[in-house]
Every structure is written in C-alpha cells, then in structure tokens.
Design a protein around this motif. Structure first.
Motif, PDB file in Angstrom:
ATOM      1  N   VAL A 245       0.519  -1.211  -0.025  1.00 47.68           N
ATOM      2  CA  VAL A 245      -0.086   0.268  -0.072  1.00 47.68           C
ATOM      3  C   VAL A 245       1.012   1.490  -0.258  1.00 47.68           C
ATOM      4  N   GLU A 246       1.985   1.247   1.112  1.00 47.31           N
ATOM      5  CA  GLU A 246       2.541   2.331   1.168  1.00 47.31           C
ATOM      6  C   GLU A 246       3.483   2.362  -0.294  1.00 47.31           C
ATOM      7  N   ILE A 247       4.339   1.433  -0.856  1.00 49.47           N
ATOM      8  CA  ILE A 247       4.652   1.749  -2.475  1.00 49.47           C
ATOM      9  C   ILE A 247       4.051   2.322  -3.542  1.00 49.47           C
ATOM     10  N   THR A 248       2.222   1.405  -3.403  1.00 51.72           N
ATOM     11  CA  THR A 248       1.909   2.244  -4.239  1.00 51.72           C
ATOM     12  C   THR A 248       1.327   3.228  -4.468  1.00 51.72           C
ATOM     13  N   HIS A 249       1.052   3.917  -3.078  1.00 55.14           N
ATOM     14  CA  HIS A 249       1.369   5.585  -2.789  1.00 55.14           C
ATOM     15  C   HIS A 249       2.225   6.341  -3.398  1.00 55.14           C
ATOM     16  N   ASP A 250       3.883   5.899  -2.614  1.00 58.67           N
ATOM     17  CA  ASP A 250       5.000   6.322  -3.281  1.00 58.67           C
ATOM     18  C   ASP A 250       5.130   6.487  -5.303  1.00 58.67           C
ATOM     19  N   TYR A 251       5.126   5.926  -5.430  1.00 57.26           N
ATOM     20  CA  TYR A 251       5.315   5.571  -6.705  1.00 57.26           C
ATOM     21  C   TYR A 251       3.948   5.779  -8.266  1.00 57.26           C
ATOM     22  N   MET A 252       3.331   6.718  -7.674  1.00 59.84           N
ATOM     23  CA  MET A 252       2.057   6.303  -8.473  1.00 59.84           C
ATOM     24  C   MET A 252       2.033   7.035  -9.316  1.00 59.84           C
ATOM     25  N   ASP A 253       3.075   8.437  -9.625  1.00 62.85           N
ATOM     26  CA  ASP A 253       3.196   8.846 -11.129  1.00 62.85           C
ATOM     27  C   ASP A 253       4.940   8.495 -11.518  1.00 62.85           C
ATOM     28  N   LYS A 254       5.505   7.750 -11.155  1.00 59.59           N
ATOM     29  CA  LYS A 254       7.070   7.045 -11.232  1.00 59.59           C
ATOM     30  C   LYS A 254       7.300   5.431 -12.290  1.00 59.59           C
ATOM     31  N   ASP A 255       8.304   5.960 -12.916  1.00 61.20           N
ATOM     32  CA  ASP A 255       8.031   4.508 -13.689  1.00 61.20           C
ATOM     33  C   ASP A 255       9.059   3.553 -13.462  1.00 61.20           C
ATOM     34  N   LEU A 256       8.136   2.650 -11.997  1.00 60.60           N
ATOM     35  CA  LEU A 256       8.404   1.700 -11.257  1.00 60.60           C
ATOM     36  C   LEU A 256       9.585  -0.050 -11.918  1.00 60.60           C
ATOM     37  N   MET A 257      10.457   0.543 -11.283  1.00 65.05           N
ATOM     38  CA  MET A 257      10.817  -1.607 -12.231  1.00 65.05           C
ATOM     39  C   MET A 257      12.443  -1.343 -10.661  1.00 65.05           C
ATOM     40  N   VAL A 258      11.341  -3.208 -10.453  1.00 63.20           N
ATOM     41  CA  VAL A 258      11.091  -3.995  -9.117  1.00 63.20           C
ATOM     42  C   VAL A 258      12.363  -4.295  -9.078  1.00 63.20           C
ATOM     43  N   VAL A 259      13.385  -4.739  -8.249  1.00 60.11           N
ATOM     44  CA  VAL A 259      14.850  -5.295  -8.924  1.00 60.11           C
ATOM     45  C   VAL A 259      14.612  -6.024  -7.327  1.00 60.11           C
ATOM     46  N   GLY A 260      14.549  -7.762  -7.768  1.00 59.85           N
ATOM     47  CA  GLY A 260      14.769  -8.466  -6.457  1.00 59.85           C
ATOM     48  C   GLY A 260      16.546  -9.598  -6.536  1.00 59.85           C
ATOM     49  N   ILE A 261      16.164  -9.454  -5.503  1.00 62.27           N
ATOM     50  CA  ILE A 261      18.022  -9.387  -5.238  1.00 62.27           C
ATOM     51  C   ILE A 261      18.461 -11.007  -4.651  1.00 62.27           C
ATOM     52  N   LEU A 262      18.664 -11.979  -6.197  1.00 61.08           N
ATOM     53  CA  LEU A 262      18.481 -13.503  -5.896  1.00 61.08           C
ATOM     54  C   LEU A 262      19.679 -13.771  -4.654  1.00 61.08           C
TER      55      LEU A 262
END
Ligand code: IMP
Ligand code: MG
Length: 179
Positions: free
Chosen positions: A24-41
């Motif tokens: 919820v927090e991340i959705t709110h903060d990245y509303m108008d951003k170009d979000l790229m989620v990078v997972g560390i394996l």
C-alpha cells in the motif's frame, strides 16, 4: 516445526499482514513514477513474489545476483555481480528488494552502482533488518520487521541452501551453523 529451528519469529499471518502494508505504501509513493522492481537473488524471491502482487501499479520486474568476495571483502564491502539486470535502469525509479540486511555491504555497493548507471531514483525494500549487525550505512525506505542478530531462515532465506521454503521466519539453532 522443521528440524534445526530454534524459534519461530514471524508467522505466515505476520508476514502477509506486513507485506500488504508495504504494498500500500509503495503503491502510494510510486503513483506517477516509472517503477522497476529489482529482486536480489536468491533470498528475495518469495518476498518479491508476494510484494509485487500487493503493488497496484504497472511495473517492470528484474533480478540480480550478487556475492561477496569472501571473508576479506566483508570488511571492504567488495561485492561481485553474478547475474546482472536484463533491463537498463536509466531514467527509471528502481526499488531494490532484499530479504534481509545484515552488515549492509551488499546494498551499500548496489545503491552506488545503480545510481551511477543513471537511475532516476533508487530505494530499498528489505523484509528483514538485522540492525544490530549493521556496518555500512544504508537507508532502508521500506522495512518489514527488525530481527535479532541471530541466523535467520525461511521465507526465502537459507542456511546452506536449506530452509528457503519454510512459510514462516525463524532463528536457527546455534549447533546447526556452529558445526
Ligand atoms: P549484508 O551485505 O551483510 O547486508 O548481507 C546481506 C545478505 O546476506 C542477505 O541478502 C542474505 O542473503 C545474507 N544474510 C545475511 N544474514 C542472513 C541470515 O541471518 N540468514 C540468511 N541469510 C542472511
Ligand atoms: Mg541475499
């Protein structure tokens, strides 16, 4: 309970509840951003899978695999890229997803690297924070839970590649890792 487990620290319910809140927090903060989620394996794979399903935005998923150079490098914080990203971070708002922050060396290195490659912003979401063990300065924007300075397994975290599939987060008995 699985063999070798000392204590369950976080149940499936605890985990689910917190991941939802972070989403919820991340959705709110990245509303108008170009979000790229990078997972560390590999450690982040379960948290990553749960977290992206709680982010109600279009996003790009990518993964990276890193490793420390061994004992010596833990003091210098030197890190090696084993598998790099498939996509460019240039102009993107990167959210690095980690299972746990311990010394902080891994993320300290990665933040610098991604910023140098031209990301618009780089922030960290770490499910667990072993803050007592911190040696390098790292700003964690989204934190699931703080955990004690024990060896932690489950929910993606391993000991010698075992325990990753436990649905809960637990500390490991000392006799397992002090052998
Ligand atoms: P750091 O560079 O010391 O912060 O190390 C972070 C990485 O070490 C994490 O991504 C984990 O893969 C691993 N790690 C650190 N502490 C634990 C632990 O208690 N259990 C399992 N893996 C850990
Ligand atoms: Mg890791």
């Amino acid at each position: 309970m699985s063999q070798g487990i000392k204590k369950i620290l976080l149940t499936e319910e605890d985990i689910k509840k917190r991941v939802k809140e972070l989403g919820v927090e991340i959705t709110h903060d990245y509303m108008d951003k170009d979000l790229m989620v990078v997972g560390i394996l590999k450690g982040s794979f379960i948290f990553m899978a749960d977290l992206v399903r709680e982010i109600n935005l279009p996003l790009l998923v990518d993964f990276m695999s890193l490793s420390s150079y061994g004992m010596n490098s833990r003091s210098t914080g030197e890190v090696r890229i084993l598998k790099d990203l498939d996509f460019s971070v240039e102009g993107r708002d990167v959210l690095v997803v980690e299972d746990i922050i311990d010394s902080g060396f891994t993320l300290n290195y990665l933040m610098d690297t991604l910023a140098r490659r031209g990301a618009s912003s780089v922030k960290i979401a770490a499910f667990l924070d072993k803050f007592e063990a911190r040696k390098a300065d790292v700003k964690v924007s989204y934190r699931g839970y703080e955990v004690p300075n024990d060896f932690i397994v489950g929910y993606g975290l391993d000991y010698a590649e075992g325990y990753r599939n436990l649905p809960y987060i637990a500390s490991l008995k000392e006799e397992i890792y002090q052998k």
